[in-house]
Write a protein that holds these residues in place. Sequence first.
Motif, PDB file in Angstrom:
ATOM      1  N   ALA A 149       0.819  -1.218   0.000  1.00  0.00           N
ATOM      2  CA  ALA A 149       0.000   0.000   0.000  1.00  0.00           C
ATOM      3  C   ALA A 149       0.849   1.264   0.000  1.00  0.00           C
ATOM      4  CB  ALA A 149      -0.934  -0.009   1.214  1.00  0.00           C
ATOM      5  N   ARG A 150       2.086   1.175   0.495  1.00  0.00           N
ATOM      6  CA  ARG A 150       2.948   2.359   0.573  1.00  0.00           C
ATOM      7  C   ARG A 150       3.778   2.572  -0.686  1.00  0.00           C
ATOM      8  NH1 ARG A 150       6.549   2.504   5.749  1.00  0.00           N
ATOM      9  NH2 ARG A 150       6.891   4.577   4.864  1.00  0.00           N
ATOM     10  N   LEU A 151       3.925   1.533  -1.505  1.00  0.00           N
ATOM     11  CA  LEU A 151       4.841   1.598  -2.638  1.00  0.00           C
ATOM     12  C   LEU A 151       4.504   2.671  -3.674  1.00  0.00           C
ATOM     13  CD1 LEU A 151       5.607  -2.173  -3.231  1.00  0.00           C
ATOM     14  CD2 LEU A 151       6.943  -0.477  -1.962  1.00  0.00           C
ATOM     15  N   PRO A 152       3.212   2.897  -4.031  1.00  0.00           N
ATOM     16  CA  PRO A 152       2.928   3.924  -5.034  1.00  0.00           C
ATOM     17  C   PRO A 152       3.451   5.312  -4.657  1.00  0.00           C
ATOM     18  CG  PRO A 152       1.021   2.521  -4.749  1.00  0.00           C
ATOM     19  CD  PRO A 152       1.992   2.143  -3.665  1.00  0.00           C
ATOM     20  N   ALA A 153       3.490   5.599  -3.366  1.00  0.00           N
ATOM     21  CA  ALA A 153       3.993   6.913  -2.930  1.00  0.00           C
ATOM     22  C   ALA A 153       5.514   6.933  -2.819  1.00  0.00           C
ATOM     23  CB  ALA A 153       3.374   7.271  -1.578  1.00  0.00           C
ATOM     24  N   MET A 154       6.136   5.779  -2.650  1.00  0.00           N
ATOM     25  CA  MET A 154       7.583   5.722  -2.427  1.00  0.00           C
ATOM     26  C   MET A 154       8.384   5.554  -3.709  1.00  0.00           C
ATOM     27  SD  MET A 154       7.664   3.261   0.958  1.00  0.00           S
ATOM     28  CE  MET A 154       9.457   3.302   1.034  1.00  0.00           C
ATOM     29  N   LEU A 155       7.935   4.691  -4.603  1.00  0.00           N
ATOM     30  CA  LEU A 155       8.742   4.329  -5.773  1.00  0.00           C
ATOM     31  C   LEU A 155       9.096   5.510  -6.686  1.00  0.00           C
ATOM     32  CD1 LEU A 155       7.228   0.859  -6.761  1.00  0.00           C
ATOM     33  CD2 LEU A 155       9.446   1.345  -5.732  1.00  0.00           C
ATOM     34  N   PRO A 156       8.209   6.511  -6.863  1.00  0.00           N
ATOM     35  CA  PRO A 156       8.585   7.630  -7.736  1.00  0.00           C
ATOM     36  C   PRO A 156       9.789   8.436  -7.230  1.00  0.00           C
ATOM     37  CG  PRO A 156       6.207   7.554  -7.448  1.00  0.00           C
ATOM     38  CD  PRO A 156       6.790   6.602  -6.447  1.00  0.00           C
ATOM     39  N   HIS A 157      10.169   8.234  -5.982  1.00  0.00           N
ATOM     40  CA  HIS A 157      11.279   8.992  -5.406  1.00  0.00           C
ATOM     41  C   HIS A 157      12.589   8.199  -5.387  1.00  0.00           C
ATOM     42  CE1 HIS A 157       8.439  12.067  -4.117  1.00  0.00           C
ATOM     43  NE2 HIS A 157       7.653  11.090  -3.682  1.00  0.00           N
ATOM     44  N   ILE A 158      12.583   7.023  -6.006  1.00  0.00           N
ATOM     45  CA  ILE A 158      13.746   6.132  -6.006  1.00  0.00           C
ATOM     46  C   ILE A 158      14.062   5.752  -7.442  1.00  0.00           C
ATOM     47  CG2 ILE A 158      14.661   3.932  -5.135  1.00  0.00           C
ATOM     48  CD1 ILE A 158      12.442   4.075  -2.968  1.00  0.00           C
ATOM     49  N   ILE A 159      15.342   5.552  -7.731  1.00  0.00           N
ATOM     50  CA  ILE A 159      15.726   5.119  -9.074  1.00  0.00           C
ATOM     51  C   ILE A 159      16.813   4.049  -8.980  1.00  0.00           C
ATOM     52  CG2 ILE A 159      17.463   6.959  -9.370  1.00  0.00           C
ATOM     53  CD1 ILE A 159      16.541   7.045 -12.355  1.00  0.00           C
ATOM     54  N   ALA A 160      16.640   3.002  -9.769  1.00  0.00           N
ATOM     55  CA  ALA A 160      17.609   1.918  -9.792  1.00  0.00           C
ATOM     56  C   ALA A 160      18.739   2.242 -10.761  1.00  0.00           C
ATOM     57  CB  ALA A 160      16.928   0.616 -10.196  1.00  0.00           C
ATOM     58  N   PHE A 161      19.887   1.638 -10.513  1.00  0.00           N
ATOM     59  CA  PHE A 161      21.022   1.790 -11.433  1.00  0.00           C
ATOM     60  C   PHE A 161      21.815   0.500 -11.478  1.00  0.00           C
ATOM     61  CE2 PHE A 161      22.627   3.019  -7.272  1.00  0.00           C
ATOM     62  CZ  PHE A 161      23.853   2.386  -7.195  1.00  0.00           C
ATOM     63  N   ARG A 162      22.519   0.347 -12.577  1.00  0.00           N
ATOM     64  CA  ARG A 162      23.444  -0.775 -12.739  1.00  0.00           C
ATOM     65  C   ARG A 162      24.817  -0.182 -13.055  1.00  0.00           C
ATOM     66  NH1 ARG A 162      20.354  -3.724 -15.120  1.00  0.00           N
ATOM     67  NH2 ARG A 162      20.020  -5.343 -13.533  1.00  0.00           N
ATOM     68  N   ALA A 163      25.797  -0.551 -12.245  1.00  0.00           N
ATOM     69  CA  ALA A 163      27.159  -0.050 -12.415  1.00  0.00           C
ATOM     70  C   ALA A 163      27.982  -1.137 -13.106  1.00  0.00           C
ATOM     71  CB  ALA A 163      27.763   0.306 -11.059  1.00  0.00           C
ATOM     72  N   TYR A 164      28.267  -0.921 -14.387  1.00  0.00           N
ATOM     73  CA  TYR A 164      28.994  -1.911 -15.181  1.00  0.00           C
ATOM     74  C   TYR A 164      30.491  -1.846 -14.877  1.00  0.00           C
ATOM     75  CZ  TYR A 164      24.639  -2.469 -17.735  1.00  0.00           C
ATOM     76  OH  TYR A 164      23.326  -2.708 -18.068  1.00  0.00           O
ATOM     77  N   VAL A 165      31.071  -2.990 -14.582  1.00  0.00           N
ATOM     78  CA  VAL A 165      32.460  -3.056 -14.144  1.00  0.00           C
ATOM     79  C   VAL A 165      33.414  -2.863 -15.314  1.00  0.00           C
ATOM     80  CG1 VAL A 165      34.206  -4.553 -13.111  1.00  0.00           C
ATOM     81  CG2 VAL A 165      31.867  -4.534 -12.197  1.00  0.00           C
ATOM     82  N   ARG A 166      34.385  -1.963 -15.120  1.00  0.00           N
ATOM     83  CA  ARG A 166      35.459  -1.775 -16.096  1.00  0.00           C
ATOM     84  C   ARG A 166      36.759  -2.390 -15.598  1.00  0.00           C
ATOM     85  NH1 ARG A 166      35.714   4.327 -18.147  1.00  0.00           N
ATOM     86  NH2 ARG A 166      37.389   3.340 -19.339  1.00  0.00           N
ATOM     87  N   THR A 167      37.170  -2.061 -14.385  1.00  0.00           N
ATOM     88  CA  THR A 167      38.359  -2.667 -13.793  1.00  0.00           C
ATOM     89  C   THR A 167      38.101  -2.922 -12.309  1.00  0.00           C
ATOM     90  OG1 THR A 167      39.397  -0.533 -13.250  1.00  0.00           O
ATOM     91  CG2 THR A 167      39.957  -1.516 -15.381  1.00  0.00           C
ATOM     92  N   ILE A 168      38.827  -3.878 -11.772  1.00  0.00           N
ATOM     93  CA  ILE A 168      38.707  -4.237 -10.364  1.00  0.00           C
ATOM     94  C   ILE A 168      40.086  -4.191  -9.739  1.00  0.00           C
ATOM     95  CG2 ILE A 168      38.009  -5.995  -8.696  1.00  0.00           C
ATOM     96  CD1 ILE A 168      36.211  -7.177 -10.899  1.00  0.00           C
ATOM     97  N   ASP A 169      40.224  -3.418  -8.682  1.00  0.00           N
ATOM     98  CA  ASP A 169      41.477  -3.338  -7.942  1.00  0.00           C
ATOM     99  C   ASP A 169      41.233  -3.911  -6.547  1.00  0.00           C
ATOM    100  OD1 ASP A 169      43.851  -2.765  -6.742  1.00  0.00           O
ATOM    101  OD2 ASP A 169      43.660  -0.587  -6.831  1.00  0.00           O
ATOM    102  N   GLY A 170      41.497  -5.207  -6.393  1.00  0.00           N
ATOM    103  CA  GLY A 170      41.322  -5.844  -5.099  1.00  0.00           C
ATOM    104  C   GLY A 170      42.553  -5.675  -4.233  1.00  0.00           C
TER     105      GLY A 170
END
Length: 211
Positions: free
Chosen positions: A147-168
Amino acid sequence: MRLIVSVMKYPPRDPDDVVTLIDQNPLCWLVSAGAAGFGASPLPLLAECDADGSLVALFGHMAIANPQVALLREQPSALVLVNGPQAYISPELLSNPTWVPTWNYAAAAVHVDVAFVPDETRESIERLTDRMEQGHAAPWKVSDAEARLPAMLPHIIAFRAYVRTIDGRFKLGRDESKAGINEIVGNMAHGPLRDWMRLYNEERLEEETKA
């Protein structure tokens, strides 16, 4: 295609260790820059791997009101800083009076390109919630707050961060003597850092130290 690099002398023994580190420590720093300045946000992220188990992306979401959204739209290149276990290693753990203290840690810096995927916002929340609720007696579901999601979701945005290099960066006692690492691991407090140090030195540890 991502490239695994390390600018320091403590690379991961296996690329899978970076994925494990993220899974154990999902709250990462997303750091970026643009014409308006720098942005840095602590955000829980999920590792996404290809069929071979290689890390290819990090999946998450943030508030649309976060000023970093505009920075990333302008310049999608960013760094994800993975903060694993760390601790000061005191000479009191060793019998050698000339040994000097150090700091051990497991961490990674992942160079990424960020793409916003608004159509996956609910999925990002559900996947993160399901992952974090694992092991709970009665796992909470996003649908429990439908019931709360319709009011919450418009204020959030998903993203995907594509990996280029990894420094472990896994500074876990591999440069200590056999006697030294056995004393350090044998005398330090139990916890995630000790577990990683045992893993990275298991072939040099005495049986009583491995316990």
